[in-house]
Structures are given as structure tokens and as C-alpha cells.
Scaffold this active site. Structure first.
Site, PDB file in Angstrom:
ATOM      1  N   GLY A  13       0.768  -1.077   0.051  1.00  0.00           N
ATOM      2  CA  GLY A  13      -0.027  -0.026   0.038  1.00  0.00           C
ATOM      3  C   GLY A  13       0.627   1.476  -0.131  1.00  0.00           C
ATOM      4  O   GLY A  13       0.380   2.506   0.144  1.00  0.00           O
ATOM      5  N   SER A  19       1.598   8.141   1.966  1.00  0.00           N
ATOM      6  CA  SER A  19       0.790   6.896   2.228  1.00  0.00           C
ATOM      7  C   SER A  19       1.032   6.484   3.904  1.00  0.00           C
ATOM      8  O   SER A  19       2.204   6.579   4.380  1.00  0.00           O
ATOM      9  CB  SER A  19       1.250   5.740   1.470  1.00  0.00           C
ATOM     10  OG  SER A  19       1.071   5.862   0.141  1.00  0.00           O
ATOM     11  N   ILE A  20       0.025   5.988   4.474  1.00  0.00           N
ATOM     12  CA  ILE A  20      -0.037   5.480   5.696  1.00  0.00           C
ATOM     13  C   ILE A  20       1.050   4.515   5.681  1.00  0.00           C
ATOM     14  O   ILE A  20       1.954   4.177   6.645  1.00  0.00           O
ATOM     15  CB  ILE A  20      -1.492   5.122   6.367  1.00  0.00           C
ATOM     16  CG1 ILE A  20      -2.248   6.343   6.615  1.00  0.00           C
ATOM     17  CG2 ILE A  20      -1.141   4.094   7.663  1.00  0.00           C
ATOM     18  CD1 ILE A  20      -3.690   6.085   6.717  1.00  0.00           C
ATOM     19  N   ASP A  64      -1.321  -6.158  -8.038  1.00  0.00           N
ATOM     20  CA  ASP A  64      -2.656  -5.688  -8.051  1.00  0.00           C
ATOM     21  C   ASP A  64      -3.469  -6.899  -7.324  1.00  0.00           C
ATOM     22  O   ASP A  64      -3.471  -7.758  -7.561  1.00  0.00           O
ATOM     23  CB  ASP A  64      -3.368  -5.638  -9.498  1.00  0.00           C
ATOM     24  CG  ASP A  64      -4.760  -5.246  -9.367  1.00  0.00           C
ATOM     25  OD1 ASP A  64      -5.455  -5.277  -8.555  1.00  0.00           O
ATOM     26  OD2 ASP A  64      -5.059  -4.612 -10.257  1.00  0.00           O
ATOM     27  N   TYR A 155     -18.920   8.303   2.776  1.00  0.00           N
ATOM     28  CA  TYR A 155     -18.244   7.151   2.674  1.00  0.00           C
ATOM     29  C   TYR A 155     -18.763   5.755   2.047  1.00  0.00           C
ATOM     30  O   TYR A 155     -18.294   4.904   1.656  1.00  0.00           O
ATOM     31  CB  TYR A 155     -17.615   6.905   4.248  1.00  0.00           C
ATOM     32  CG  TYR A 155     -16.420   7.426   4.457  1.00  0.00           C
ATOM     33  CD1 TYR A 155     -16.507   8.755   4.657  1.00  0.00           C
ATOM     34  CD2 TYR A 155     -15.192   7.086   4.395  1.00  0.00           C
ATOM     35  CE1 TYR A 155     -15.193   9.483   4.744  1.00  0.00           C
ATOM     36  CE2 TYR A 155     -13.864   7.716   4.605  1.00  0.00           C
ATOM     37  CZ  TYR A 155     -14.179   8.695   5.074  1.00  0.00           C
ATOM     38  OH  TYR A 155     -12.916   9.804   5.042  1.00  0.00           O
ATOM     39  N   LYS A 162     -15.141  -1.251   4.976  1.00  0.00           N
ATOM     40  CA  LYS A 162     -14.271  -1.388   6.310  1.00  0.00           C
ATOM     41  C   LYS A 162     -14.881  -2.033   7.307  1.00  0.00           C
ATOM     42  O   LYS A 162     -14.449  -2.579   8.260  1.00  0.00           O
ATOM     43  CB  LYS A 162     -14.271   0.151   6.736  1.00  0.00           C
ATOM     44  CG  LYS A 162     -13.345   1.102   5.873  1.00  0.00           C
ATOM     45  CD  LYS A 162     -12.051   0.488   5.649  1.00  0.00           C
ATOM     46  CE  LYS A 162     -10.929   1.335   5.043  1.00  0.00           C
ATOM     47  NZ  LYS A 162      -9.723   0.617   4.520  1.00  0.00           N
ATOM     48  N   LEU A 194      -3.362  10.291  -0.792  1.00  0.00           N
ATOM     49  CA  LEU A 194      -4.004  10.027  -2.070  1.00  0.00           C
ATOM     50  C   LEU A 194      -5.419   9.514  -2.089  1.00  0.00           C
ATOM     51  O   LEU A 194      -6.306  10.084  -2.588  1.00  0.00           O
ATOM     52  CB  LEU A 194      -3.074   9.316  -3.076  1.00  0.00           C
ATOM     53  CG  LEU A 194      -3.368   9.389  -4.370  1.00  0.00           C
ATOM     54  CD1 LEU A 194      -3.061  10.747  -4.824  1.00  0.00           C
ATOM     55  CD2 LEU A 194      -2.129   8.248  -5.106  1.00  0.00           C
ATOM     56  N   ALA A 195      -5.732   8.476  -1.258  1.00  0.00           N
ATOM     57  CA  ALA A 195      -7.091   7.846  -1.086  1.00  0.00           C
ATOM     58  C   ALA A 195      -7.997   8.782  -0.702  1.00  0.00           C
ATOM     59  O   ALA A 195      -9.154   8.987  -0.908  1.00  0.00           O
ATOM     60  CB  ALA A 195      -6.951   6.563  -0.261  1.00  0.00           C
TER      61      ALA A 195
HETATM   62  P1  NAD Z   1      -3.046   6.033  -0.234  1.00  0.00           P
HETATM   63  O1  NAD Z   1      -3.582   6.368  -1.306  1.00  0.00           O
HETATM   64  O2  NAD Z   1      -1.675   6.496   0.261  1.00  0.00           O
HETATM   65  O3  NAD Z   1      -2.879   4.283   0.045  1.00  0.00           O
HETATM   66  C1  NAD Z   1      -4.000   3.716  -0.676  1.00  0.00           C
HETATM   67  C2  NAD Z   1      -2.991   2.311  -1.425  1.00  0.00           C
HETATM   68  O4  NAD Z   1      -3.986   1.517  -1.577  1.00  0.00           O
HETATM   69  C3  NAD Z   1      -2.323   3.153  -2.561  1.00  0.00           C
HETATM   70  O5  NAD Z   1      -0.910   2.499  -2.495  1.00  0.00           O
HETATM   71  C4  NAD Z   1      -2.823   2.163  -3.691  1.00  0.00           C
HETATM   72  O6  NAD Z   1      -2.211   1.808  -4.755  1.00  0.00           O
HETATM   73  C5  NAD Z   1      -3.496   0.985  -3.158  1.00  0.00           C
HETATM   74  N1  NAD Z   1      -4.381   0.076  -3.845  1.00  0.00           N
HETATM   75  C6  NAD Z   1      -5.509   0.748  -4.522  1.00  0.00           C
HETATM   76  N2  NAD Z   1      -6.026  -0.433  -5.265  1.00  0.00           N
HETATM   77  C7  NAD Z   1      -5.238  -1.396  -5.396  1.00  0.00           C
HETATM   78  C8  NAD Z   1      -5.002  -2.692  -5.876  1.00  0.00           C
HETATM   79  N3  NAD Z   1      -5.923  -3.024  -6.920  1.00  0.00           N
HETATM   80  N4  NAD Z   1      -4.036  -3.580  -5.477  1.00  0.00           N
HETATM   81  C9  NAD Z   1      -3.067  -3.105  -4.856  1.00  0.00           C
HETATM   82  N5  NAD Z   1      -3.086  -1.841  -4.050  1.00  0.00           N
HETATM   83  C10 NAD Z   1      -3.984  -0.825  -4.354  1.00  0.00           C
HETATM   84  O7  NAD Z   1      -3.937   6.426   1.156  1.00  0.00           O
HETATM   85  P2  NAD Z   1      -3.826   5.896   2.453  1.00  0.00           P
HETATM   86  O8  NAD Z   1      -4.560   6.671   3.294  1.00  0.00           O
HETATM   87  O9  NAD Z   1      -2.644   5.764   3.081  1.00  0.00           O
HETATM   88  O10 NAD Z   1      -4.783   4.517   2.554  1.00  0.00           O
HETATM   89  C11 NAD Z   1      -4.388   3.399   3.171  1.00  0.00           C
HETATM   90  C12 NAD Z   1      -5.152   2.625   4.144  1.00  0.00           C
HETATM   91  O11 NAD Z   1      -5.650   3.397   5.281  1.00  0.00           O
HETATM   92  C13 NAD Z   1      -6.456   2.258   3.513  1.00  0.00           C
HETATM   93  O12 NAD Z   1      -7.036   1.123   3.905  1.00  0.00           O
HETATM   94  C14 NAD Z   1      -7.394   3.380   3.935  1.00  0.00           C
HETATM   95  O13 NAD Z   1      -8.832   3.184   3.726  1.00  0.00           O
HETATM   96  C15 NAD Z   1      -6.891   3.552   5.183  1.00  0.00           C
HETATM   97  N6  NAD Z   1      -7.384   4.331   6.095  1.00  0.00           N
HETATM   98  C16 NAD Z   1      -7.089   5.840   5.530  1.00  0.00           C
HETATM   99  C17 NAD Z   1      -7.435   7.000   6.302  1.00  0.00           C
HETATM  100  C18 NAD Z   1      -7.212   8.331   5.954  1.00  0.00           C
HETATM  101  O14 NAD Z   1      -7.699   9.443   6.326  1.00  0.00           O
HETATM  102  N7  NAD Z   1      -6.229   8.723   5.016  1.00  0.00           N
HETATM  103  C19 NAD Z   1      -8.316   6.755   7.590  1.00  0.00           C
HETATM  104  C20 NAD Z   1      -8.284   5.718   8.072  1.00  0.00           C
HETATM  105  C21 NAD Z   1      -8.106   4.596   7.380  1.00  0.00           C
END
Ligand code: NAD
Length: 267
Positions: A13, A19-20, A64, A155, A162, A194-195
Site C-alpha cells: 500500500g 501513504s500511511i 494488484d 463514505y 471497512k 491520495l486515497a
Molecule cells: P494511499 O492512497 O496512500 O494508499 C492506498 C493504497 O491502496 C495505495 O498505495 C494504492 O496503490 C493501493 N491500492 C488501491 N487499489 C489497489 C489494488 N487493486 N491493488 C493493490 N493496491 C491497491 O492512502 P492511505 O490513506 O494511506 O490508505 C491506506 C489505508 O488506510 C486504506 O485502507 C485506507 O482506507 C486507510 N485509512 C485511511 C485514512 C485516511 O484518512 N487517509 C483513515 C483511516 C483509514
């Protein structure tokens, strides 16, 4: 000796430095973990590679998560490189933009299926593929959000994913506990990534959240990394099936109207 000395973590991810997953990778590496990184598609490599190299990680493999052959390939390569792993991090999600807007009643069948497949089922698929690499046990960590528990406007499809991810976490924890594999999720507060950019009104939500949460602060990727460090390390050896909130206390609020807001309303 760091908390992760001698341990190997495979992290899914990382898309960029916000990214987290990157916050988690850095913290685990700082505590001595050997890191492997998997990213979604070729287009991301130019961002992911320099990050990985900056922490001495040379296992950078595309996957993927909707494609079982790609999952098989990345774990095959991980087995060849590392032999075994101790930690699997699932920090990924996707929903079509139109299913992250409007009302739940308008969520499309295709959008629902795609969101669930990428954001929730993938935890099952990655865990199954990781099992042969965890013969002596380990820790599996995924990322969730409060929208699984209570309604957060817009959401929609992701909230369903989730909720599903959290239940999958508990079932996997029950299934795999006898193999000394712990399965937990971190419910993070809103973070600009990004997400998150795909969620309409996210910027306003961040501003409001900061004013409303008990700790009056926004959560940073590194702070999620700290919690992931706890869950990945032996410090959490008796913790499984847990949804650990790292959200500055947001989840305890029944009302998000603060005393400051009340005072403003009255003035
Ligand atoms: P991010 O966009 O940096 O990370 C999301 C990742 O998902 C990306 O690296 C993307 O390439 C990957 N991804 C999407 N489709 C994919 C696929 N088909 N195959 C493989 N990888 C795929 O954003 P983030 O906020 O760091 O998200 C990481 C996690 O944290 C997610 O589960 C998100 O729901 C969760 N989250 C985010 C937040 C927030 O506010 N940002 C809060 C709580 C939870």
C-alpha cells in the site's frame, strides 16, 4: 536492539510519501525490521522506489490485489528472498469516485463489488498467501476507519468495505490464533493522503475534525506507524482481533459539538 530486530515485514500500500503504509514502513525499519514493499501498479514505481531505497529496502514488487496470480507471484518472491516473514501490513483500499459521494441508496452494484474486492476481500487473499511464510506465527495488520461503525457522510461503499474488513479481522484472528498469528486493525483518524483526496469535502472534514476530537489534533502517518509498531512487535503478543483506534479520541464522541463551538453559538 530495536523492537523489530530480526523481524521481516511485508508492506502493501505504499503509493507515495503521504501513504500511511510509508509511515508504517519507516517506523518498523527504524526499530530494526527488514522491509519488503509491494505497490499497486507500474505507474507508482518512480515514487515508491526512492522511498524504499531510502530505508535500505530492495524488495519492491508490484501486486494488484484483485489478481490472484500477482498475489501468488509476490509471495513466491518474498519466500525466495526472505524465507519467512513476521509481519504483513495491508494498507490499501479503493472505491470508484461516484460511490464515495451522494447517498448509500445510489451505490452501484459494480462499485460495491469492486470496493469490497479491493478493500476487504484482499485481506483474506493476502493472509492466505502469507500463511506458508509465517510458520512460527506473526502479526497481520490492516487499516480501517470509523465509518465502519457510525455513519460518516459520503463514505458509502467504503464504509461497507471497512465494516467487512473489521469483521474479517476478527474471524481471521479466531482462525489463526492457534498458529500464533495475530490479526488486528488500526482505525486511523482522517489523514490527508491520495486515497483520502477521493472523498468529496475531505479538506473541510479535516479542519472540523481537528476542532472536535478530544486531543484537538490531527493524526499523522508516523503516529499510525507507532501503533503498527506495537501491533507488529512482541509488545502486543496477547493482542488479537483488536480494532485499535488511533484517532485522537474521535470514536468516543457521541456529539462532536465542543464547548468552544457552544460558546461561539451563544456569542
Ligand atoms: P494511499 O492512497 O496512500 O494508499 C492506498 C493504497 O491502496 C495505495 O498505495 C494504492 O496503490 C493501493 N491500492 C488501491 N487499489 C489497489 C489494488 N487493486 N491493488 C493493490 N493496491 C491497491 O492512502 P492511505 O490513506 O494511506 O490508505 C491506506 C489505508 O488506510 C486504506 O485502507 C485506507 O482506507 C486507510 N485509512 C485511511 C485514512 C485516511 O484518512 N487517509 C483513515 C483511516 C483509514
Amino acid at each position: 536492539m530495536g523492537l523489530m530486530a530480526g523481524k521481516t515485514a511485508l508492506i502493501f500500500g505504499v503509493a507515495n510519501r503521504n501513504s500511511i503504509a510509508w509511515g508504517i514502513a519507516q517506523r518498523l525499519q527504524e526499530e530494526g525490521a527488514r522491509i519488503g514493499i509491494s505497490y499497486a501498479s507500474a505507474a507508482l514505481l518512480k515514487r515508491v522506489q526512492p522511498l524504499a531505497e531510502s530505508i535500505g529496502c530492495d524488495f519492491i514488487e508490484p501486486c494488484d490485489v484483485t489478481d490472484d496470480r500477482q498475489i501468488e507471484a509476490v509471495f513466491q518472491k518474498a519466500q525466495e528472498r526472505f524465507g519467512t516473514i513476521d509481519t504483513l501490513v495491508h494498507s490499501l483500499a479503493y472505491a470508484p469516485r461516484e460511490d464515495l459521494a451522494g447517498r448509500m441508496v445510489d451505490v452501484s452494484r459494480d462499485g460495491f463489488q469492486q470496493t469490497l474486492a479491493i478493500s476487504a476481500y484482499s485481506l483474506i487473499a493476502l493472509t492466505r498467501a502469507a500463511l506458508p511464510l509465517m510458520p512460527a506465527g506473526g502479526s497481520i495488520i490492516s487499516m480501517t476507519y470509523y465509518a465502519a461503525e457510525k455513519v460518516i457522510p459520503r463514505y458509502n461503499a467504503m464504509a461497507i468495505a471497512k465494516a467487512s474488513l473489521e469483521l474479517i479481522t476478527k474471524y481471521l484472528a479466531a482462525d489463526l490464533g492457534s498458529q500464533q498469528i495475530r490479526v488486528n486493525a488500526i482505525s486511523a483518524g482522517a489523514i490527508k493522503t491520495l486515497a483520502a483526496a477521493g472523498i468529496p469535502g475531505f479538506r473541510d472534514m479535516l479542519r472540523f475534525t481537528q476542532q472536535a476530537v478530544p486531543l484537538r489534533s490531527l493524526v499523522h502517518q508516523r503516529e499510525v506507524g507507532d501503533a503498527a509498531l506495537f501491533l507488529a512487535s512482541d509488545l502486543s503478543r496477547q493482542v488479537t482481533g483488536e480494532i485499535l483506534h488511533v484517532d485522537a479520541g474521535y470514536h468516543v464522541l457521541g456529539s462532536t459539538i465542543t464547548d468552544e463551538m457552544m460558546a461561539q453559538l451563544k456569542s
